[in-house]
Structures are given as structure tokens and as C-alpha cells.
Write a protein that holds these residues in place. Structure first.
Motif, PDB file in Angstrom:
ATOM      1  N   GLY A 708       0.653  -1.085  -0.079  1.00 51.93           N
ATOM      2  CA  GLY A 708      -0.012  -0.102   0.036  1.00 51.93           C
ATOM      3  C   GLY A 708       0.666   1.149  -0.020  1.00 51.93           C
ATOM      4  O   GLY A 708       0.664   2.183  -0.599  1.00 51.93           O
ATOM      5  N   THR A 711       2.634   1.573  -3.692  1.00 45.19           N
ATOM      6  CA  THR A 711       1.431   1.834  -4.590  1.00 45.19           C
ATOM      7  C   THR A 711       0.942   3.358  -4.605  1.00 45.19           C
ATOM      8  O   THR A 711       0.866   4.082  -5.519  1.00 45.19           O
ATOM      9  CB  THR A 711       0.220   1.078  -4.682  1.00 45.19           C
ATOM     10  N   ASP A 714      -5.378   6.384  -4.073  1.00 45.46           N
ATOM     11  CA  ASP A 714      -6.458   5.494  -3.399  1.00 45.46           C
ATOM     12  C   ASP A 714      -6.276   4.203  -3.262  1.00 45.46           C
ATOM     13  O   ASP A 714      -6.682   3.560  -2.732  1.00 45.46           O
ATOM     14  CB  ASP A 714      -7.667   6.041  -4.326  1.00 45.46           C
ATOM     15  N   GLU A 715      -5.587   3.593  -4.614  1.00 47.05           N
ATOM     16  CA  GLU A 715      -5.280   2.164  -4.473  1.00 47.05           C
ATOM     17  C   GLU A 715      -4.578   1.727  -3.038  1.00 47.05           C
ATOM     18  O   GLU A 715      -4.740   0.687  -2.732  1.00 47.05           O
ATOM     19  CB  GLU A 715      -4.665   1.714  -5.650  1.00 47.05           C
ATOM     20  N   GLY A 716      -3.648   2.491  -3.116  1.00 41.64           N
ATOM     21  CA  GLY A 716      -2.475   2.390  -1.793  1.00 41.64           C
ATOM     22  C   GLY A 716      -3.438   2.366  -0.521  1.00 41.64           C
ATOM     23  O   GLY A 716      -3.078   1.545   0.505  1.00 41.64           O
ATOM     24  N   GLU A 718      -6.566   1.771  -0.038  1.00 41.99           N
ATOM     25  CA  GLU A 718      -7.344   0.690  -0.056  1.00 41.99           C
ATOM     26  C   GLU A 718      -6.554  -0.645   0.462  1.00 41.99           C
ATOM     27  O   GLU A 718      -6.664  -1.299   1.345  1.00 41.99           O
ATOM     28  CB  GLU A 718      -8.190   0.262  -1.299  1.00 41.99           C
ATOM     29  N   LEU A 719      -5.327  -0.669  -0.037  1.00 40.15           N
ATOM     30  CA  LEU A 719      -4.381  -1.701   0.398  1.00 40.15           C
ATOM     31  C   LEU A 719      -3.864  -1.560   1.791  1.00 40.15           C
ATOM     32  O   LEU A 719      -3.914  -2.540   2.508  1.00 40.15           O
ATOM     33  CB  LEU A 719      -3.096  -1.873  -0.585  1.00 40.15           C
TER      34      LEU A 719
END
Length: 859
Positions: A708, A711, A714-716, A718-719
């Protein structure tokens, strides 16, 4: 009054003349021409008193010649008319055929004083004056008991201790009791010279046999008839050299030591042998006979060897390996019959190893290897020798020994059991040894696996433990490693010789790495109990290390630190580099989490481990921890180099499990920080695949957090949210706190300040609960940056308790037991204990008894 060895008596003959009587005496003297009549002691004293009141002191009156005492006895009635006092100091009970001292004490104008012993405080004051330091209470009391509070004995002891440079601390009590001042020995000898031959013979016999010896036995050792011994004992009791029995014993313990010292060294051995024979004939238990065998010279007596071996076995049973080792050393020196030497050597090797004398153990095993009568016995000895060498870190020698013996056994057509022992030991040594041995170990173990699964023998259980470790190391599904580890332990591994300090530790370590927490806690506790019972310091150290590792992984830094310190203390006398290296690795990680970076760096530098590390698989973990330390200290390039090197070593050893090592995650974050995102992504992908295969939450959550962060966006986020959820289920509170703080920080950076505060507050609470100031500080900074105010912290009182600590304290104050609290809050008992320990410190109390009052102060 001079010093005395035993009870003293002071006799004062008092005069009472006034001025008129003085004038009359003066006139009598003048009428006699100013000179007292020859031999008239009263007249001489009258002449002295003519000038004024006088005192005459006579020391050691028990040594006065009879003529002097008769003169005193004749003068005693006339002293009433003189301003004179005569003081006589002597010992009671001394041989006095004339009885003149007793007659003097019976005079009407005589007063007799028998002084008592010094108090413990007074004896301590004498010691302090001589030694120039205040004695510790335990030392002062021991010295007081040793001397019986006798001023002469205390004074002489203090002088001897000062001359020897002995400090008055509890740790020096043994040296104090081994110090027998020469004046005490000489004084006792001088006193005994006045007694009859029977008393002079009985005294050393009692000293040699020790307190509790029956008078009849001492009489036989002294060559006396029982009535002679009884009369002699009465005389010694009257002189306060002995105290009344039964059985009679020395009035002061130091006198017993002095009487023993007075026995000529050349005679002691023979006297001890005679005492041993008499005690055995008397039917005394072996514990009473053995000390005399230890004090006697070897005599090639098979019965002596057998008795020493039985006593050593009992010493091991009660957890006294040092005593057992000493007994078996003496048995080997006797020496044992040829037919018994091999067995005695093996027993001695085991005891020496338990007693932290592995060098002696190796010496015994190498001789036993030569004496082994057949291939099966030789394989057993070689296996034990290889295990000892493995534990001592001599892994190349251990592997070579196991390989050579395996080849010899095969060539000699040894039975399958012997071959299995040697091959399992080779696997154990290889998997701890030089990098590159992992594949060979795995191939051998998987081939042997069907023959190990029953766990019916010690070698099968050792094989199962090694197999479990290798499956865990390869990141096979955790259940496939847990099963053989539990099978080995449940089949009775802790009962195997030396298992608690080797194979059992490895099996329990597998449970920790695989996060089988309840099972790990159970077997850690059993290992510690077993090691304490056997006096196995190394086993205690290994068990404490595993406890430290588990506590750290659960986020209980206080408990982890305490267990690590206990492990270091227990293993300090052992030469075991591989244990030292993994313990130091865990200690480094604990220090990092606790914000003690400088402490960790200093510990490495002190041991010379801030430079190139030995090329052994066991040092890979330390290399990884050192890499994280260097990154924290801003040594980015050195930190990345350490992590890279650790990864290479792990790969060569066939260790890929993210539950054992998270070097990829650490290196990925460091690599990403210098712009190498592609390489960072590769490292994370590798670890993520391994973590999914291994199937354990903690390592999966750690790599998810790294993914996370790398990355981003936003993707990070969520991770990171996924990582926090994974770690919440793992029970790894420190890692969970880290994921929450990173999630909150990422939300805050993305402009979602309100959303950030929840995870940040939760992360702060967990970090404080774990005792991790660096993480708590970062959480507080992020909270402030999000526009929130962290709750104020305090160093003491109920207000300083974290919410978790407060919940546990209130439940404990209400009378709930630790296991009950653990069940209610769905945490481990170890977590409850750690939180209570931390809470006691904050509340300023010693135990749960003070909880209710301390908590009531803020209500």
C-alpha cells in the motif's frame, strides 16, 4: 578485657574503703617501713592504694599459675577494706584441676559477669569498621550467624576479609565462609592443648563429619569408646566449644571450620575415606557418604564409582547439574572399571553440558567415541557429540562428524536405527550451517519423513522438529509445518536428553512463526518449567528467547524485553554463537520498536557485529535486523546492503518464509525511497505470493502494508485498509498499530482529514499499549496535522493508563483472574500480564492488591 574464643567470665573483687580506712592503711604501711611483706599480695595492694583508688586487671585468668590464684584468694577478704578493684577476665569451662577460679568467683565480695553475644547490628558495625563499607544485610547476617556474634571471632573474620579484599555483599557470602582466620585456628588449637587426649581426638572427628553427626559415630572415627567420647563432649560443651545436643555441634560454625583446617592436609583424605566407610557401614544415606568420597583420594574402588553415579543421577533429578558434574568428575578420577567407563563418560558429558561446561562434555564424548563397542553405540555417541557441537556453533565440525560417522556406519553394516540417528543429526547440523545447505537438508528430510511420523523415539522426534522447521522455512502451508512440530512435542520430546535446549526449541519456534499462539504459549511454559526442574540454563535461555520472540510478534514489548534479558542471562556462560545471534537480532528489533536505536547499535558494536558477519545461516536474521537499524539511523546505503545480503543468505539456505523473515518488505520500502519503484514492486510481489501460500495473517498484513505504501494514491489507501484488517485478525498489535497509523497518514495526505482521525487515534492507543514511543509519537504528529488534538499523556497515575490497560485493570480489581480477563477481552494471558505489569508501574503499586485504591483516586 581481651578478646575471647568462647563464653567469657569477668570476676571483680571489690574493695570499699573510705578516707578513714585509707589513712589507717597508710599508717600500717608506714609502720612496716613503707614496704609490703614479701609474698603478701594484700599488703602490696594496700601500698598501691595508699596513693588513691586503684584497679588491677588480669587477662586470660584461665592461664594464671596456681600460685598467683592462691595469692588472690588469700587477699580477697582483705580487699574489702581497700579502695581497690581486681578484675579477672577468663574463659569458662577451661580445664582447671585446682578449682581456684571457681573459688574466687564464690568469694562474698566477688561479682561475676558472663557477657552475651553481639547483636546482628553490632556485628555489622564491627564489619563496617574493618571493611570500610556498610555490609549488605544478607552478608552481615551470614557473618553474624557464622561467628555466633562472638566479638573475637567477628573481629578476626573482619580483619581476614579486609586483608583478602572481600566486599561485604551477598554474592561474597561463600568467600566469607571459606575464610578461616589463622588466629582463630591457632587459638582453638591452643585451647584444645589444655584438654585431655579424648577431647583433642573428638574435636576433629566432629569437624570432619559435620553438624548432625551422632556422637557414637564420631567416637568410632576418633578411636574412642562411647563413654570416653561422652565425657570429652561434656568437657567441650562446658568450655563452650561445643553446644549441647543431641547431637553435639560446634558452638559457632566458624569453629567447626577452624577445627577442620587444623587437620593436617596429608591426613584429611584418609580420614574422609574412613568416614565414608563408617557411614556406609552405619547405613547412612548416600548424600551423607558422598561428601567424604569427594574429599578422599581416588582408590580404584568400583563401589565408590557406583555410589557417585547414583548420587549424580539424583542431583540431576532435583535440578542440580553442577553438583552432578562434580560427582561424575570424581567418579572418572576413581577410576571406574573398564566395563563402566563408557556409561560414566556419557553421564558425565550430559551433566557437564547442563552445567555450562560444554568443553568437558566434548572431551568426554570424544573419549566415549573411541570406547564405543559397536556401530550402534558409536552412532549414539557420535550423534550426541554432533548435537553438542551444533549447539556450540561449531557447525562445520558437527557436519563433518555426522557425515564421517554416517559413512563409517554404512560401511560397517549398522542397523537402520543407528543410520537414522546419524542422518537426522546431519540434517539438524546442516540446516543451521553454512549457506547453500538448504536443498540437501530438504531432500534428506522428505525422504526420511515416512519413518519419522510416529515420533516413537528421540531421534524420530528430533527429525520431526527439523522437518517442521524446513517446511516452515520453504513457506509451505503453515498447517504442514505445525503438524510435525506438535507431533514431536506431544510424543514426549521434552523428556528427551537435551531436547529443551535444541530440537524442542526448534519445534516451538515453528509454532511461533506459524502463529499457533495458544500451542506455542503452552509449550514455552512447559519448556521453562522443565528447564528449571533440571537446572538446564541453556534450555531456560532457549525457552526465554522463544517467549521473547512470541511477545514481540504479539506487540508486547515489555514482556519481550524482559524475556530477552532472561535469555541472555541464562545463556551467558554457554559458547553458542547461533543462539547469541538470533537473540541479538530479536533484541535489536525490540530496541527499534521501543525507540532505543542507540542501545541496539551499541550492543552490536560491543560484540564486533557491526562489521562482516560469519557466513552461517543463523546470522542471516541478525543481518536483517541490523539492516533495519541502519535504515532507521539514516545509513540508507548500508541498510539496503545488509538487507540485500540477508536475502541472498536466506535464499542460499532455502529459507523463504515471510513468517520467519520479512527482509523483502523492508528492502522494498528502502528501495522505493530511492526511486527504484520497479524493483520494490518485484520484492513485494514475491513476498505477497509467499505469504498467501503460507497462509498466516501477520506476514500477509506486513507485506500488504508495504504494498500500500509503495502503490500510493487511492489504491494504496485501500491496500493499507486491507493490511489493517488482516493484522487486526492476527493479534499482532504492534504491526496492527503501524498499519493504522500508515492508513491514517495516507488519508490525511489525500485531504481526507476527518477520515484519518479514527485510524490514527486507534493506532496511537495501540502503540502506547505496546510501549512503542516512536510509533506513538508519529501517530500524535499525524493527528495534530489532521486538525485533531491527541489526548494528553502522563507518566504516572491512573490517567496514564491506556484504554486497554484501564479495561484490564478494572477487571482485575473486580477480582477476575488473568485467564478470565483474557477470555473476556479475546486476548492472550501474556497480553493481560504485560498490561498489568505496565499498569502497576504507572500506578506506583507492586501488585493487584493495590489496584482498587489506585483506580478509585480518579473516580
Amino acid at each position: 578485657m581481651a578478646g575471647y574464643l568462647a563464653t567469657s567470665v569477668a570476676i571483680g573483687l571489690r574493695g570499699g574503703a573510705g578516707q578513714g580506712h585509707q589513712d589507717e592503711q597508710r599508717r600500717e604501711v608506714e609502720a612496716a617501713g613503707g614496704v609490703a611483706k614479701g609474698g603478701d599480695l594484700a599488703g602490696l595492694l594496700a601500698e598501691v592504694a595508699a596513693a588513691g583508688p586503684a584497679a588491677v586487671a588480669i587477662d586470660d585468668a584461665h592461664w594464671c599459675d596456681p600460685e598467683t590464684l592462691r595469692e588472690l584468694l588469700a587477699a580477697a577478704p582483705r580487699l574489702e577494706a581497700l579502695p581497690v578493684v581486681v578484675l579477672l577476665a577468663g574463659r569458662v569451662g577451661e580445664p582447671d584441676s585446682s578449682g581456684l577460679l571457681d573459688k574466687l568467683a564464690a568469694e562474698p565480695n566477688a561479682a561475676t559477669i558472663v557477657p552475651g553475644s553481639l547483636s546482628e547490628d553490632a556485628a555489622g558495625a564491627l564489619l563496617e569498621g574493618a571493611l570500610g563499607a556498610t555490609p549488605e544485610p544478607g552478608f552481615s547476617r551470614a557473618a553474624w550467624e557464622w561467628t555466633g556474634g562472638n566479638p573475637f571471632l567477628v573481629t578476626e573474620l573482619a580483619a581476614a576479609l579486609a586483608a583478602a579484599g572481600v566486599e561485604p555483599v551477598v554474592g561474597a557470602v561463600g568467600r566469607m565462609r571459606a575464610t578461616v582466620p589463622d588466629p582463630v585456628v591457632a587459638g582453638l588449637a591452643l585451647r584444645l592443648a589444655g584438654f585431655d587426649p579424648a577431647a583433642r581426638a573428638l574435636t576433629p572427628a566432629l569437624a570432619l563429619l559435620g553438624d548432625g553427626a551422632e556422637l557414637a559415630l564420631a567416637a568410632r572415627l576418633a578411636g574412642l569408646a562411647e563413654d570416653e567420647a561422652r565425657d570429652a563432649a561434656d568437657a567441650l560443651i562446658a568450655a563452650a566449644i561445643l553446644r549441647p545436643g543431641p547431637p553435639p555441634a560446634f558452638a559457632q560454625s566458624i569453629l567447626a571450620a577452624a577445627a577442620y583446617e587444623a587437620i593436617p592436609a596429608a591426613r584429611r583424605s584418609g580420614e574422609h575415606r574412613r568416614a565414608a566407610d563408617l557411614l556406609a557401614e552405619w547405613g547412612a544415606p548416600p548424600e551423607a557418604v558422598v561428601p567424604h568420597l569427594l574429599g578422599s583420594d581416588p582408590g580404584a574402588d568400583a563401589a565408590t564409582v557406583e555410589l557417585l553415579r547414583r548420587a549424580a543421577a539424583r542431583a540431576l533429578d532435583r535440578g542440580a547439574p553442577g553438583e552432578a558434574a562434580e560427582l561424575l568428575r570424581r567418579a572418572l578420577a576413581e577410576p571406574p572399571p573398564r566395563s563402566e567407563r563408557l556409561a560414566t563418560l556419557l553421564e558425565s558429558a550430559a551433566a557437564e553440558d547442563l552445567a555450562s561446561r560444554a568443553d568437558f562434555g566434548e572431551e568426554r564424548l570424544r573419549e566415549a567415541l573411541v570406547l564405543a563397542p559397536d556401530g550402534s553405540e558409536r552412532a549414539r555417541v557420535a550423534n550426541t557429540l554432533s548435537l553438542l557441537l551444533t549447539r556450540r556453533g561449531q557447525l562445520e565440525v558437527a557436519c563433518d562428524t555426522a557425515r564421517r560417522e554416517l559413512e563409517l556406519a554404512r560401511a560397517a553394516g549398522a542397523d537402520e536405527r543407528s543410520l537414522l540417528e546419524l542422518e537426522v543429526q546431519l540434517c539438524l547440523s546442516l540446516q543451521l550451517g553454512a549457506a547453500g545447505s538448504g536443498r540437501e537438508v530438504d531432500e534428506r528430510l522428505e525422504r526420511l519423513a515416512p519413518r519419522l511420523m510416529e515420533g516413537a523415539t528421540a531421534v524420530e522426534r528430533t527429525g520431526l522438529a527439523t522437518l517442521a522447521f524446513r517446511r516452515m522455512a520453504r513457506a509451505e502451508p503453515a498447517a504442514e509445518a505445525i503438524a510435525p512440530a506438535l507431533r514431536a512435542l506431544e510424543a514426549g520430546m521434552l523428556g528427551d536428553p537435551g531436547a529443551e535446549s535444541g530440537p524442542a526449541g526448534m519445534a516451538i519456534g515453528v509454532l511461533v512463526h506459524c502463529e499457533a499462539v495458544p500451542e506455542a504459549e503452552l509449550w514455552i511454559e512447559r519448556t521453562l518449567v522443565r528447564s528449571r526442574e533440571r537446572g538446564a540454563d541453556f534450555g531456560l535461555g532457549v525457552g526465554s528467547f522463544i517467549a521473547a520472540l512470541l511477545a514481540f510478534r504479539r506487540g508486547d514489548l515489555a514482556r519481550a524485553r524482559a524475556s530477552a534479558e532472561a535469555s541472555a542471562a541464562a545463556t551467558s556462560d554457554h559458547d553458542s554463537p547461533w543462539v547469541d545471534s538470533i537473540l541479538l537480532a530479536v533484541a535489536t528489533d525490540i530496541s527499534l520498536a521501543g525507540g532505543e536505536d542507540d542501545v541496539a547499535a551499541a550492543a552490536l558494536a560491543e560484540r564486533g557485529l557491526d562489521r562482516e558477519l560469519p557466513p552461517l545461516a543463523t546470522f542471516s536474521t541478525l543481518l536483517e535486523s541490523r539492516g533495519r537499524l541502519r535504515l532507521r539511523r539514516g545509513e540508507a546505503e548500508a541498510g539496503r546492503a545488509d538487507l540485500t545480503a540477508a536475502g541472498e543468505r536466506f535464499a542460499e539456505s532455502g529459507i523463504a518464509c515471510p513468517g520467519y523473515t520479512s527482509w523483502r518488505s523492508s528492502l522494498a520500502l528502502a528501495t522505493d525511497s530511492v526511486g527504484e519503484r520497479e524493483r520494490a514492486g518485484e520484492l513485494v510481489a514475491e513476498e505477497l505470493a509467499l505469504a498467501h501460500r503460507f497462509g498466516v495473517p501477520r506476514p500477509l498484513g506486513i507485506v500488504q502494508r508495504a504494498q500500500g505504501l509503495i502503490t500510493g494514491g487511492d489504491e494504496g489507501i485501500e491496500l493499507l485498509r486491507e493490511a489493517a484488517a488482516t493484522l487486526a485478525a492476527s493479534g499482532a498489535e504492534l504491526e496492527h498499530a503501524g498499519a493504522l497509523v500508515e492508513l491514517g497518514a495516507a488519508l490525511r495526505r489525500s485531504g481526507r482529514r476527518g477520515d484519518a482521525r479514527g485510524p490514527l487515534r486507534a493506532g496511537l492507543e495501540l502503540a502506547e499499549s505496546c510501549g512503542a514511543p516512536p510509533l506513538a509519537s508519529r501517530a500524535g504528529d499525524e493527528l495534530r496535522a489532521s486538525g485533531a488534538r491527541p489526548r494528553p499523556t502522563t507518566d504516572g497515575g491512573a490517567a496514564a493508563l491506556t484504554p486497554s490497560e484501564a479495561r484490564i485493570c478494572h477487571l482485575a480489581a473486580a477480582g477476575n483472574s488473568n485467564p478470565a480477563i483474557a477470555r473476556q477481552l479475546f486476548v492472550t494471558r501474556a497480553t493481560v500480564e504485560s498490561h498489568l505489569h505496565s499498569s502497576y508501574r504507572k500506578l506506583g503499586i507492586a501488585s493487584r492488591k493495590g489496584l482498587a485504591a489506585a483506580l478509585a483516586e480518579v473516580q
